[in-house]
Design a protein around this motif. Structure first.
Motif, mmCIF file in Angstrom:
data_model
loop_
_atom_site.group_PDB
_atom_site.id
_atom_site.type_symbol
_atom_site.label_atom_id
_atom_site.label_comp_id
_atom_site.label_asym_id
_atom_site.label_seq_id
_atom_site.Cartn_x
_atom_site.Cartn_y
_atom_site.Cartn_z
ATOM 1 N N ALA A 33 0.838 -1.206 0.000
ATOM 2 C CA ALA A 33 0.000 0.000 0.000
ATOM 3 C C ALA A 33 0.869 1.251 0.000
ATOM 4 C CB ALA A 33 -0.933 -0.001 1.208
ATOM 5 N N PHE A 34 1.905 1.232 0.829
ATOM 6 C CA PHE A 34 2.824 2.375 0.895
ATOM 7 C C PHE A 34 3.474 2.621 -0.458
ATOM 8 C CE2 PHE A 34 7.182 3.946 1.434
ATOM 9 C CZ PHE A 34 6.930 5.157 2.083
ATOM 10 N N LEU A 35 3.921 1.552 -1.117
ATOM 11 C CA LEU A 35 4.633 1.693 -2.392
ATOM 12 C C LEU A 35 3.702 2.130 -3.516
ATOM 13 C CD1 LEU A 35 7.014 -1.395 -2.154
ATOM 14 C CD2 LEU A 35 7.665 1.023 -2.066
ATOM 15 N N PHE A 36 2.483 1.557 -3.586
ATOM 16 C CA PHE A 36 1.620 1.955 -4.701
ATOM 17 C C PHE A 36 1.094 3.382 -4.504
ATOM 18 C CE2 PHE A 36 -2.446 0.398 -2.630
ATOM 19 C CZ PHE A 36 -3.281 1.463 -2.973
ATOM 20 N N LEU A 37 0.847 3.788 -3.273
ATOM 21 C CA LEU A 37 0.404 5.158 -3.035
ATOM 22 C C LEU A 37 1.528 6.160 -3.295
ATOM 23 C CD1 LEU A 37 -1.777 4.639 0.170
ATOM 24 C CD2 LEU A 37 -2.574 5.518 -2.045
ATOM 25 N N THR A 38 2.747 5.809 -2.871
ATOM 26 C CA THR A 38 3.888 6.692 -3.131
ATOM 27 C C THR A 38 4.127 6.839 -4.625
ATOM 28 O OG1 THR A 38 4.944 6.050 -1.041
ATOM 29 C CG2 THR A 38 6.358 7.042 -2.711
ATOM 30 N N GLY A 39 4.079 5.716 -5.358
ATOM 31 C CA GLY A 39 4.267 5.757 -6.808
ATOM 32 C C GLY A 39 3.210 6.615 -7.489
ATOM 33 N N LEU A 40 1.956 6.434 -7.087
ATOM 34 C CA LEU A 40 0.857 7.198 -7.692
ATOM 35 C C LEU A 40 1.007 8.692 -7.422
ATOM 36 C CD1 LEU A 40 -1.926 7.422 -9.059
ATOM 37 C CD2 LEU A 40 -2.954 6.990 -6.812
ATOM 38 N N LEU A 41 1.252 9.042 -6.161
ATOM 39 C CA LEU A 41 1.321 10.454 -5.795
ATOM 40 C C LEU A 41 2.549 11.142 -6.380
ATOM 41 C CD1 LEU A 41 0.119 10.153 -2.086
ATOM 42 C CD2 LEU A 41 -1.172 10.989 -4.049
ATOM 43 N N LEU A 42 3.653 10.414 -6.471
ATOM 44 C CA LEU A 42 4.846 10.977 -7.123
ATOM 45 C C LEU A 42 4.587 11.240 -8.603
ATOM 46 C CD1 LEU A 42 8.066 9.180 -5.801
ATOM 47 C CD2 LEU A 42 7.634 11.644 -5.887
ATOM 48 N N PHE A 43 3.939 10.291 -9.263
ATOM 49 C CA PHE A 43 3.642 10.447 -10.685
ATOM 50 C C PHE A 43 2.726 11.646 -10.912
ATOM 51 C CE2 PHE A 43 0.878 9.522 -14.365
ATOM 52 C CZ PHE A 43 1.843 9.470 -15.360
ATOM 53 N N ILE A 44 1.697 11.772 -10.074
ATOM 54 C CA ILE A 44 0.744 12.873 -10.229
ATOM 55 C C ILE A 44 1.395 14.217 -9.940
ATOM 56 C CG2 ILE A 44 -1.352 13.906 -9.271
ATOM 57 C CD1 ILE A 44 -2.320 11.020 -8.714
ATOM 58 N N SER A 45 2.142 14.283 -8.844
ATOM 59 C CA SER A 45 2.660 15.571 -8.387
ATOM 60 C C SER A 45 3.897 16.040 -9.147
ATOM 61 C CB SER A 45 2.976 15.513 -6.886
ATOM 62 O OG SER A 45 3.957 14.535 -6.610
ATOM 63 N N GLU A 46 4.737 15.103 -9.581
ATOM 64 C CA GLU A 46 6.010 15.480 -10.201
ATOM 65 C C GLU A 46 6.101 15.163 -11.688
ATOM 66 O OE1 GLU A 46 8.397 17.214 -8.457
ATOM 67 O OE2 GLU A 46 6.775 17.239 -6.990
#
Length: 469
Positions: free
Chosen positions: A203-216
């Protein structure tokens, strides 16, 4: 002491101390960004990671904290959050370079995540269904107070006491909050279930990946290697997460919760609402700057939004206890849409009062929407799932914030470039790009109204029985 622990309003006071810490800290830190960039001789992009790291860590760990709260007890995890937030604030005040600030802010987000995920759970466990909306309304009011006083407080501290003082203020609040929670918040043992470490990690990894992709992604380039790695991380670990959760007796996130219509559409409405909200809050300061308002005056203008929410949210919560969330949240989302469409008509000659009027209307809509919606979500699950329900709601809120900023900035930037390519003046291209972004945010609010409308009405009798009342 036992008498204090049976008084639900005194228990609420302990929760509100932790609730107000995060918004104050966040708004104060944002105000300090330009000064921190100068002090540590770095650029604004590097400095922005002070907030970005905090938001990424907070959002990615929220589900884990919700599950832990259900297992170890809401009070215990809430107090851990107060300790973590206070200790990391003390360490932040001793930072001697920008990288130390960024790293320690990530650890501070751990404390904030515990507080944010546990506060609604404690409130929902404490208050009966016919008073839940009112109590959650006061919780929303505490958030609005924090957002309202943060910019002014931050400006005062930075001017007279220096940048380190913006972190000092969290320490006494955290200590008082910890002691008061120890005295008045009743203990709950949690549920004797096994923790799911693989689910938590995925959960930590998929949320981090998603939010990084969206934000950066926009900064890196949507097809760049870092963006593709972030997107791949999201997809791979999301699939792994679903596979793990479907095959465990005690999953971290009970996927059967999504069979509950109130839970599913309430969370979806939260996500869309915060996308629209943060599109507005991110872009409006640029308009104020282009008009020529000073930073201080812009801050005062922007506070008209949370100040109105401060008044409306508790009243909306009281009404939701009587009439439910469906109609109120739908009306609130529609008012928000009207406010955003109205903001699309602003120009460089708009008066301060006309801008504040629109922001005030936006605050009314959000105040009417949020408390009933939150009460609906929290009231839709059984008591042994309040922690994960609270955490998932907070995750949707934070994901909406990141999506709103990303979508708003992308639309504004692309449309402004499009209008400039038509040989339109710089000011008009700016206004047209801003107009289009506001209109998209307004459309999102209409969609939010639809998702609010299609939720089931609460069956009051069943809800009372489920909560053991």
């Amino acid at each position: 002491m036992e008498k204090l622990r049976t008084n639900k309003w005194i228990i609420l006071s302990a929760v509100l101390i932790g609730t107000v810490m995060g918004p104050i800290d966040g708004s104060v830190t944002n105000i300090a960004m330009p000064q921190l960039a100068k002090i540590f001789h770095t650029d604004i992009t590097t400095t922005s990671w002070i907030s970005m790291t905090y938001l990424l860590m907070l959002s990615s760990l929220m589900l884990t904290f919700g599950r832990l709260g259900d297992m170890v007890g809401y009070k215990k995890l809430y107090q851990y959050g107060l300790i973590t937030f206070s200790v990391t604030s003390a360490i932040l005040s001793m930072s001697n370079n920008i990288y130390m600030l960024i790293v320690v802010r990530a650890f501070q987000a751990i404390g904030a995540g515990m507080l944010m995920s546990m506060a609604p759970a404690i409130i929902t466990a404490t208050f009966p269904p016919n008073e839940r909306g009112k109590a959650l309304g006061f919780n929303a009011m505490a958030v609005s107070i924090g957002l309202s006083i943060g910019p002014t407080l931050g400006g005062f501290l930075l001017t007279y006491l220096g940048w380190r003082s913006i972190f000092y203020i969290n320490i006494p609040i955290g200590i008082i909050g910890f002691i008061w929670a120890q005295v008045v918040v009743p203990d709950n043992k949690g549920v004797p279930e096994k923790f799911d470490p693989l689910g938590a990690m995925s959960a930590f990894l998929f949320l981090t990946g998603l939010l990084l992709f969206i934000s950066e992604g926009g900064t890196w380039g949507w097809t760049s290697i870092p963006s593709m790695i972030s997107l791949a991380t999201f997809i791979v670990f999301f699939i792994i997460f679903i596979m793990i959760e479907n095959n465990l007796e005690f999953p971290m996130l009970d996927l059967s919760l999504f069979k509950i219509r109130l839970f599913t559409f309430g969370n979806l409405s939260t996500l869309i609402n915060f996308m629209a909200q943060n599109t507005m809050t991110f872009l409006t300061p640029f308009l104020l700057q282009r008009i020529g308002y000073s930073t201080d005056l812009s801050g005062i203008i922007m506070t008209s939004f949370p100040l109105i929410m401060l008044v409306v949210a508790p009243l909306s919560g009281i009404l939701s206890d009587r009439y439910g969330a469906q109609i109120l949240s739908t009306i609130g989302a529609l008012i928000t849409a009207i406010a955003l469409f109205s903001m699309s008509t602003l120009n460089l000659h708009s008066s301060m009062s006309s801008i504040m009027l629109r922001l005030g209307l936006f605050g009314i809509g959000n105040g009417i929407f949020q408390t009933p919606n939150n009460s609906s979500v929290m009231g839709s699950v059984s008591k042994n799932r309040l922690g994960i329900a609270s955490a998932f709601l907070a995750t949707m809120r934070n994901a909406g914030m990141v999506l709103g900023i990303a979508i708003g900035s992308a639309i504004f930037t692309n449309r402004e470039m499009f209008y400039e390519s038509l040989k339109i003046s710089s000011n008009n291209a700016f206004l047209f790009g801003l107009r289009d972004a506001y209109i998209v945010a307004g459309v999102l609010s209409i969609i939010c109204a639809l998702t609010s409308l299609v939720r089931d009405k609460i069956n009051k009798k069943n809800n009372l029985e489920k909560d053991g009342v």
